[in-house]
Scaffold this active site. Sequence first.
Site, PDB file in Angstrom:
ATOM      1  N   CYS A   2      -0.992 -15.123   6.896  1.00  0.00           N
ATOM      2  CA  CYS A   2      -1.859 -16.235   7.293  1.00  0.00           C
ATOM      3  C   CYS A   2      -3.178 -16.153   6.535  1.00  0.00           C
ATOM      4  O   CYS A   2      -3.684 -15.069   6.248  1.00  0.00           O
ATOM      5  CB  CYS A   2      -2.158 -16.280   8.778  1.00  0.00           C
ATOM      6  N   ARG A  27      -0.737 -16.751   1.203  1.00  0.00           N
ATOM      7  CA  ARG A  27      -0.638 -15.831   2.332  1.00  0.00           C
ATOM      8  C   ARG A  27       0.318 -16.327   3.413  1.00  0.00           C
ATOM      9  O   ARG A  27       0.664 -15.589   4.343  1.00  0.00           O
ATOM     10  CB  ARG A  27      -2.021 -15.627   2.963  1.00  0.00           C
ATOM     11  N   TRP A  75       1.829 -18.098   8.399  1.00  0.00           N
ATOM     12  CA  TRP A  75       3.118 -17.443   8.173  1.00  0.00           C
ATOM     13  C   TRP A  75       3.563 -16.995   9.564  1.00  0.00           C
ATOM     14  O   TRP A  75       2.972 -16.090  10.158  1.00  0.00           O
ATOM     15  CB  TRP A  75       2.949 -16.254   7.235  1.00  0.00           C
ATOM     16  N   ASN A 101      -5.417 -14.475  12.136  1.00  0.00           N
ATOM     17  CA  ASN A 101      -4.459 -13.827  11.240  1.00  0.00           C
ATOM     18  C   ASN A 101      -4.212 -12.435  11.805  1.00  0.00           C
ATOM     19  O   ASN A 101      -5.163 -11.668  11.959  1.00  0.00           O
ATOM     20  CB  ASN A 101      -5.065 -13.745   9.833  1.00  0.00           C
ATOM     21  N   GLY A 102      -2.974 -12.131  12.143  1.00  0.00           N
ATOM     22  CA  GLY A 102      -2.672 -10.814  12.711  1.00  0.00           C
ATOM     23  C   GLY A 102      -1.708 -10.962  13.876  1.00  0.00           C
ATOM     24  O   GLY A 102      -1.057 -12.003  14.021  1.00  0.00           O
ATOM     25  N   GLU A 487      13.461  -3.536  -9.294  1.00  0.00           N
ATOM     26  CA  GLU A 487      12.435  -4.571  -9.392  1.00  0.00           C
ATOM     27  C   GLU A 487      13.035  -5.881  -9.935  1.00  0.00           C
ATOM     28  O   GLU A 487      12.720  -6.968  -9.445  1.00  0.00           O
ATOM     29  CB  GLU A 487      11.285  -4.062 -10.282  1.00  0.00           C
ATOM     30  N   LYS A 491      13.006  -9.394  -7.878  1.00  0.00           N
ATOM     31  CA  LYS A 491      12.425 -10.631  -8.430  1.00  0.00           C
ATOM     32  C   LYS A 491      13.421 -11.773  -8.306  1.00  0.00           C
ATOM     33  O   LYS A 491      13.066 -12.873  -7.906  1.00  0.00           O
ATOM     34  CB  LYS A 491      12.038 -10.472  -9.904  1.00  0.00           C
ATOM     35  N   GLU A 494      13.904 -12.803  -4.541  1.00  0.00           N
ATOM     36  CA  GLU A 494      12.819 -13.446  -3.799  1.00  0.00           C
ATOM     37  C   GLU A 494      12.470 -14.833  -4.313  1.00  0.00           C
ATOM     38  O   GLU A 494      12.030 -15.661  -3.523  1.00  0.00           O
ATOM     39  CB  GLU A 494      11.579 -12.548  -3.696  1.00  0.00           C
ATOM     40  N   HIS A 510      30.455   4.417  -7.852  1.00  0.00           N
ATOM     41  CA  HIS A 510      30.659   4.920  -6.490  1.00  0.00           C
ATOM     42  C   HIS A 510      30.690   3.788  -5.456  1.00  0.00           C
ATOM     43  O   HIS A 510      30.530   4.038  -4.267  1.00  0.00           O
ATOM     44  CB  HIS A 510      29.558   5.928  -6.134  1.00  0.00           C
ATOM     45  N   LYS A 609       2.255 -13.554   0.302  1.00  0.00           N
ATOM     46  CA  LYS A 609       1.771 -12.597  -0.694  1.00  0.00           C
ATOM     47  C   LYS A 609       1.281 -11.306  -0.058  1.00  0.00           C
ATOM     48  O   LYS A 609       1.529 -10.216  -0.541  1.00  0.00           O
ATOM     49  CB  LYS A 609       0.634 -13.264  -1.477  1.00  0.00           C
TER      50      LYS A 609
HETATM   51  O1  M6R Z   1       0.043  -6.052  -1.735  1.00  0.00           O
HETATM   52  P1  M6R Z   1       1.112  -4.996  -1.793  1.00  0.00           P
HETATM   53  O2  M6R Z   1       1.343  -4.509  -3.154  1.00  0.00           O
HETATM   54  O3  M6R Z   1       0.861  -3.870  -0.824  1.00  0.00           O
HETATM   55  O4  M6R Z   1       2.420  -5.750  -1.312  1.00  0.00           O
HETATM   56  C1  M6R Z   1       3.632  -5.078  -1.162  1.00  0.00           C
HETATM   57  C2  M6R Z   1       4.788  -6.041  -1.083  1.00  0.00           C
HETATM   58  O5  M6R Z   1       4.637  -6.908  -0.006  1.00  0.00           O
HETATM   59  C3  M6R Z   1       4.934  -6.869  -2.375  1.00  0.00           C
HETATM   60  O6  M6R Z   1       5.053  -6.045  -3.494  1.00  0.00           O
HETATM   61  C4  M6R Z   1       6.171  -7.780  -2.286  1.00  0.00           C
HETATM   62  O7  M6R Z   1       7.329  -7.015  -2.294  1.00  0.00           O
HETATM   63  C5  M6R Z   1       6.172  -8.823  -3.408  1.00  0.00           C
HETATM   64  N1  M6R Z   1       6.584 -10.094  -2.892  1.00  0.00           N
HETATM   65  C6  M6R Z   1       7.085  -8.494  -4.500  1.00  0.00           C
HETATM   66  O8  M6R Z   1       7.122  -9.450  -5.506  1.00  0.00           O
END
Ligand code: M6R
Length: 614
Positions: A2, A27, A75, A101-102, A487, A491, A494, A510, A609
């Site tokens: 949020c 956010r 969010w 937010n929280g 990674e 990507k 997501e 395996h 984010k």
């Molecule tokens: O701000 P941070 O690096 O602590 O965030 C960690 C994850 O939430 C962040 O890397 C998330 O996995 C991204 N969406 C990846 O692209």
Amino acid sequence: MCGIVGYIGDKKAYPVLIKGLSRLEYRGYDSAGIALMSNEEDLRVYKRQGKVQDLVDFVDGMDIEGNVGIGHTRWATHGLPNDVNAHPHFSGDGDIVLVHNGIIENYDIIKKELIKRGHVFKSETDTEVLVHLIEDIKNNSTVSLEEAVRIALNEVHGAYAIVALSKHEPNKIIAAKKSSPLVIGMGEDEYYLASDATPIVEYTKNVVYLEDEQIAIIDRNNGLRIISISNKEVSPYVQELEMQLEELEKGGYDHFMLKEIYEQPRAIHDSFRGRLNAQEGWISLGGIRDFEERIAEANRIIIIACGTSWHAGLVGEYYIEDLARIPVEVEYASEFRYRNPIIRPNDVVIAISQSGETADTLAALKMAKEKGATLLGIVNVVGSTISRVTDAGSYTHAGPEIGVASTKAFTTQVTLMAMLAMMLAKKRKTVTEERFNTLLNEMEALPSKIEKLLESNDYIRGIAEIYKDAQNALYLGRGSSFPIALEGALKLKEISYIHAEGYPAAEMKHGPIALIDENMPVFVIATKGENYEKVVSNIQEVKARKGKLVAIVTQGDVTVKNIADHYIEIPDTDEMIVPILATIPWQLISYHIAVMRECNVDQPRNLAKSVTVE
Ligand code: M6R
């Protein structure tokens, strides 16, 4: 999660709030709302399911006057994303509005108590419970809004950044925070509030980062006052922002993600600028200089992080163990904090985080601190909570990353891990002079090698076109390229919603090998190095099962090019630098596939984010 904003001053609040919400949309973006106030008794709330633009369309033609206002982009945690659950939330008597937010963890107990006292709730949110609690205290104890907020915050558990208005106190905004971020921008007789500095930077560079359990009372006539929730006066500490406005714009790119992919040469250069010099043969991380000895003598380094940052930690494990010979463990922060880990006095805990606000990472850090560990942070956002709670650390200097999918933040994190490993290796004398100098040279050459690689963007888009309709994908890598497989898969998942898995190439046999058929694209890092021949064997296994193979190879490679269906060349470099270069083609593949599938690249569904809830 949020984003929250607030404004009080002589400007019209509405444009400031909307622009601020758009900047904070990364956010959370399932609903948005604002409250505006012109004078006493005139408090209007507009809120809508959907994006900030849906809110803008909704308020078209409505009364948007007012010099005081608050806003929220959500969010969802408690309750579906809909109009009713969107913030701001009113108190029962309509006097107070609140954005939050929280998570209020004990909201259920408080809600039941308030219901007994006659409160009626409209939404399913924990936030509405908090605003009713404030109302209850304000009316029953006949206290000011700030005092009611203060008393209420002493009763709640959990995380909050809140901003509140009362229609009976039209010249005042009350804000508070605990475990969720809140920044106050100090203008000329005007104040801005936001979850991070991005909505503020175009108006003022002077900011105050509110600390946990502090309450800001912003009065148009009397300025800013800060108290703690135990009612102690606090002197505001005003800092100057380094952020530039242009960093927050798309700058001609279709998406922030693409812009951020292209910013990597500059970002990586910034991450090592002034910290290493190949000609003079030195490396130095200023932020942790006082702790160098301590880290070099650590029995063990524990890296904690989430998501992409966790992948950077995994690469760091390879680097530090290989080069500096210190045992490293990499932990998901969310697991680490709940499993009563053994932390010895000689352990060093490193948190990696782009935002510096990730709730799980923060909580894990706090737990490690209680157990006596030395805490270091590798963080991108300057002034963020993790950067402030750690004993020392280094900023990655990637600049603001707006796209939800992390790109330049990741490659700069890995760059920092490489520098840390090199610095420790030099100190511990576990690296030869020759290798150390090769690495320094390769680090310095990295930005231009990435620029060269980015010239393959159109070619990579062509490969993406071929695989855009895949249902599943497998990513493979060995050694320090294994985390890049993870990674790459993350990507793709997501932003394009294609199911993808990352595996160590040798592990494929395996289990995952059962998935391979002529419809399964397998993305593999098969660059020259110690494991090259083994990877070649692994990819032969893929081809033997008719899998479609896209390989990242070292420029000039012949063997893999002949086996793979498609290949992407990366410039030749030291094996340790490969993970950084090899990340980039996978970023571009995911980006193009997501665009071709008409997915929202910068704001993928269900994501945010900055994950400031546990
Ligand atoms: O701000 P941070 O690096 O602590 O965030 C960690 C994850 O939430 C962040 O890397 C998330 O996995 C991204 N969406 C990846 O692209």
